[in-house]
Design an enzyme around this catalytic site. Structure first.
Site, PDB file in Angstrom:
ATOM      1  N   HIS A   1      30.811  50.873  38.774  1.00  0.00           N
ATOM      2  CA  HIS A   1      32.059  51.595  38.465  1.00  0.00           C
ATOM      3  C   HIS A   1      32.004  53.065  38.859  1.00  0.00           C
ATOM      4  CE1 HIS A   1      32.980  48.114  36.192  1.00  0.00           C
ATOM      5  NE2 HIS A   1      32.314  48.424  35.116  1.00  0.00           N
TER       6      HIS A   1
ATOM      7  N   HIS B   1      39.322  52.467  31.726  1.00  0.00           N
ATOM      8  CA  HIS B   1      38.236  51.794  32.456  1.00  0.00           C
ATOM      9  C   HIS B   1      37.349  52.847  33.137  1.00  0.00           C
ATOM     10  CE1 HIS B   1      36.121  49.304  35.336  1.00  0.00           C
ATOM     11  NE2 HIS B   1      36.507  48.251  34.646  1.00  0.00           N
TER      12      HIS B   1
ATOM     13  N   GLU C   1      35.743  52.978  35.830  1.00  0.00           N
ATOM     14  CA  GLU C   1      36.015  53.212  37.259  1.00  0.00           C
ATOM     15  C   GLU C   1      37.185  54.187  37.419  1.00  0.00           C
ATOM     16  OE1 GLU C   1      36.711  49.739  39.821  1.00  0.00           O
ATOM     17  OE2 GLU C   1      38.070  50.995  40.982  1.00  0.00           O
TER      18      GLU C   1
END
Ligand code: SF4
Length: 276
Positions: free
Chosen positions: A72, A122, A124
């Site tokens: 990520h 998230h 990422e």
């Protein structure tokens, strides 16, 4: 009982690369390797890595000697901070995620209003946003779009479905005068989804293998359910129940990007036993 398996089921290129790097780093550094958060969203693989001496940490303190950055990626600020410390950085950020970070940086330099399509929390997306600048806006769907400026730049979380990008773009073009789009959706996810959906239409039962905390595995399970086929999401062969397959002629098997081959093989072997 016939068992059909999705061709692209299991580890994607980025995850395979990261897991291989982790085992190699553990060997070279006598097991003193940490990952910032679990390296992938699969509890069985995380346990195997732990046994090899690769442990996830929530904080990077002075005890950390070698840090492996997972697929990520991490934020720009954290990367800069790590460089100032006496820590060996093993960068396993997926090259496709790196690309999304670089495009975000480019859009910022070129002065676009940046829209990131993805899940705000998230890791990422947190990383990509740090390259895009804190003014960048993360949206999951077009309703969340702010008042748009004339020059809009778009970058996408690698695991987003292409339909979500299509919906977003058709809304943006209603007002933006200039639109620059970096389609950073990873083909691996899209292909796996497509192949899974195709198989789900042909079978009586679908088995989706992967961590319950894996976003892309959950997405596979949701898509199968939406098609209307009986779907079971499992993490390992131990969860399989023979009654699920009573009267079933064809079973389909797919697995998320963080599911290792050995778990898929164990599931297939157990399934073969049910069919006989
Ligand atoms: S799904 Fe694609 S972007 Fe994500 S780690 Fe795998 S190869 Fe990289």
């Amino acid at each position: 009982m016939e068992i059909r398996i999705v061709k692209s089921a299991g580890f994607c290129f980025g995850v395979k690369r990261a897991v291989d790097m982790a085992f190699k780093a553990a060997e070279e550094n006598k097991g003193q390797v940490c990952t910032y958060g679990p390296i992938i969203h699969n509890p069985q693989v995380v346990e195997k890595l732990k046994a090899a001496g690769v442990a996830p940490v929530d904080e990077i303190d002075s005890n950390v000697k070698n840090i492996l950055i997972r697929t990520h990626g991490i934020s720009y600020e954290l990367h800069e901070d790590l460089k100032t410390k006496n820590i060996n950085i093993i960068d396993a950020t997926c090259p496709f995620v790196k690309k999304a970070q670089q495009y975000a940086k480019l859009l910022k330099q070129e002065g676009y209003q940046i829209i990131i399509l993805g899940d705000e929390k998230h890791p990422e997306v947190v990383g990509i946003r740090s390259y895009a600048g804190q003014e960048a806006i993360v949206v999951k769907d077009p309703q969340q779009l702010p008042r748009l400026k004339t020059r809009v730049g778009v970058v996408v979380q690698t695991t987003q479905p292409v339909e979500a990008l299509q919906r977003l773009l058709s809304e943006i073009i209603k007002t933006a005068r200039e639109l620059k789009v970096y389609n950073t959706i990873c083909n691996s996810t899209a292909n796996r989804l497509k192949e899974t959906e195709a198989l789900a239409k042909e079978v009586d039962v679908m088995l989706v293998i992967g961590g319950r905390n894996s976003a892309n595995t959950n997405q596979l399970a949701r898509r199968c359910e939406a098609i209307g086929v009986k779907t079971y999401h499992i993490e390992s062969a131990e969860e399989l129940a023979p009654e699920w397959f009573r009267g079933v002629k064809v079973v389909g098997v797919t697995a998320g990007a963080s599911t290792p081959d050995w778990i898929i093989k164990e599931v297939i072997e157990k399934l073969k036993g049910f069919g006989s």
